[in-house]
Write an enzyme that holds these catalytic residues in place. Structure first.
Site: not given
Ligand code: G6P
Length: 550
Positions: A356, A387, A215, A269-270, A209, A513
């Site tokens: 989240e 199990h 990462e 994002g979620r 996003k 972060k």
């Molecule tokens: O889609 P991006 O901008 O790479 O973000 C990826 C993810 O990282 C963040 O740390 C948020 O906690 C998430 O809500 C998000 O989905």
């Protein structure tokens, strides 16, 4: 005024004490109560009669929903009000699955038109790739896709991919193609993803996003290097595409803006799996038709959620009992137990959606909320979970659970000579477990079986453990995946609306972060210039010394 100071809240607090002595063993014998605590919509039967609740509890929860103005808040979300107040954003993931021709206006723009422009672009691009008319740098068709992304840019798409994978029609559409997800910055994840892949036939989709997530950016650079080493610098234009709201950053990375698929800051994002985030990789793997059914399924639940009175509204009921269990009965955990192997990634996805969203400490007014919010979500498909951790569910802590099952299998099987089909065998467990949790087994019952006295306490099941049963008509089709997704997305919103928190921001992930940045620059300086470790507490200093071997 906090909702916790309201009369409906106080009534529920008192009521929780009053009904503490009731046992589900007795409650579930009442046929009228069972009828009153069952809701059916869009092919889903929700039986919530195994909650530690009476029909009066349900009425008191409905009064709480009134007090919290739940219906108004749902309407405000669908209308595009800026309910994500800390980021001054609308929350419009429902617009991502609205059919062409519908209208949701934000700042004078019909966002549904924008959504369909991107869907049309994805349709055209995915058809070109799937038909082989879009080829790689050496002229070969791109049969494999690696989707790079993390958090909301990964969990939803992987959940849907796994759910589609064994659907017979989806499997036919995906023949000869592979879809993989690279999320972790751990180089081991890169190695696993690239196993058996040929750069000549691989398309890399970078999904982010913000297009700044550390990462994802490192993984994108890693795969860009893999492509460039094998195929030369010009290969990026043919082998890398992007999904983002930050199209300038996409261009700066070196991806042709013509190969970028946008979405908008009103999609969290979620909650983004129904945007290009999920639609692009899924359309490449399965074709747009199946993905369209998935969006339609989610839309059907959106309509149900918006239009149906709370007492028959499946996401609303789930949310109300989520609040009942976690806040009033003090149960902080929640298990998601799909009796369907194709839903193996449901729990990890809903874990992000829910934790989240609702793991917050202050209300919309910035004041600490005087009760815990959010739950710890976890889960595994049944029967595997039985199990593993069900022992704790039966005799350890009380963990409210959702059992999700289907009347049909994606892959029906019968073994000659067996009393039931393989799916019936699975579902025998599905129907048995909620009753085992609810009813339990008394010491008298155990003793009556001739169990020696010293073993009796070990074999007692207290029962009275709550669960919901969600039984879905038919098999897990793309449409059903969309419906299940939307049910759980909206359950989370309902709980946030009742608690009066903002379920749509995530400031809590920022601190880690920032600290990682400090460690990263220390590691760079120490490795490259031998700089001493400075500015950390004694524990982290000692750990870093061990790590660096200095
Ligand atoms: O889609 P991006 O901008 O790479 O973000 C990826 C993810 O990282 C963040 O740390 C948020 O906690 C998430 O809500 C998000 O989905």
């Amino acid at each position: 005024m906090s909702i916790a100071a309201s009369t409906p809240w106080n009534n529920l607090t008192r009521h929780a004490r009053e009904i503490a002595g009731l046992h589900l063993r007795d409650l579930i014998q009442d046929a009228d109560r069972c009828r009153a605590m069952t809701a059916k919509a869009e092919g889903i039967t929700l039986d919530f009669s195994r909650q530690n609740a009476t029909t009066e509890t349900f009425q008191l929860l409905l009064a709480l929903a009134e007090e919290a103005r739940l219906r108004d808040k749902i309407r405000a979300m669908f209308r595009g009000d800026r309910i994500n107040s800390t980021e001054d954003r609308a929350v419009l993931h429902v617009a991502l699955r609205a059919p062409k021709g519908e209208s949701i206006t934000l700042d004078g723009i019909n966002v549904v038109d924008e959504v369909h422009d991107v869907l049309d672009k994805i349709r055209a691009f995915s058809e070109k790739v799937r038909s082989g008319s879009w080829t790689g740098a050496t002229g070969r068709p791109l049969t494999d896709v690696v989707s790079i992304g993390i958090g909301g840019s990964y969990l939803g798409p992987e959940f849907v991919h796994e759910a589609f994978r064994t659907d017979p029609e989806c499997a036919r559409s995906a023949e000869g193609r592979r879809l993989r997800f690279l999320a972790n910055v751990d180089p081991i994840d890169v190695a696993r993803n690239l196993e058996g892949l040929n750069p000549e036939t691989t398309l890399v989709v970078v999904v982010s996003k913000t297009f700044t997530t550390a990462e994802t950016m490192l993984n994108a650079k890693t795969l860009r290097q893999w492509l460039v080493t094998a195929l030369g610098p010009d290969s990026v234009a043919k082998h890398m595409v992007a999904v983002s709201t930050n199209l300038e950053a996409v261009q700066a990375f070196g991806i042709d803006p013509a190969n970028a698929f946008g979405f908008w800051n009103w999609v969290g994002g979620r909650y983004s799996v129904c945007s290009a985030v999920g639609v692009l990789p899924l359309a490449l793997q399965y074709g747009m038709e199946h993905v369209g059914h998935f969006l339609d399924g989610a839309h059907a639940i959106d309509r149900h959620f918006l239009d149906t009175p709370t007492e028959r509204n499946i996401p609303a009921i789930l949310g109300l009992f989520g609040v009942w269990n976690s806040t009033f009965l003090g149960r902080p955990d929640r298990a998601l137990l799909p009796y369907c192997q194709a839903l193996l990634k449901l729990a990890p996805h809903i874990q992000q959606v829910d934790m989240e969203s609702n793991g917050k400490r202050v209300g919309l007014d910035g004041q600490p909320v005087p009760f815990p919010t959010g739950e710890v979500d976890f889960g595994e498909p049944g029967t595997n979970g039985q199990h593993s951790f069900y022992q704790l569910l039966h005799q350890g802590r009380v963990v409210p659970a959702d059992f999700i099952g289907f009347t049909k299998s994606q892959r029906p099987m019968d073994v000659p000579g067996e009393p039931v089909s393989n799916h019936d065998e699975l579902m025998a467990n599905f129907f048995a477990q909620p009753d085992a949790l609810a009813v339990g087994k008394t010491a008298e019952e155990v003793a009556a079986e001739g169990v020696p006295a010293d073993l009796v306490p070990h074999k007692v099941f207290p029962g009275n453990r709550p669960s919901n049963v969600l039984l879905v008509d038919g098999r897990l089709t793309p449409d059903a995946v969309g419906r299940i997704l939307a049910v759980y997305e909206h359950r989370t919103a309902v709980q946030g609306f009742l608690w009066g928190i903002n379920s749509f921001d995530q400031w809590g992930v920022e601190l880690g972060k920032v600290l990682a940045k400090q460690v990263r620059s220390q590691l760079a300086r120490s490795r490259k210039e031998g700089a001493p470790i400075e500015g950390f507490n004694p524990s982290t200093t000692a750990l870093l010394k061990t790590y660096l071997g200095t």
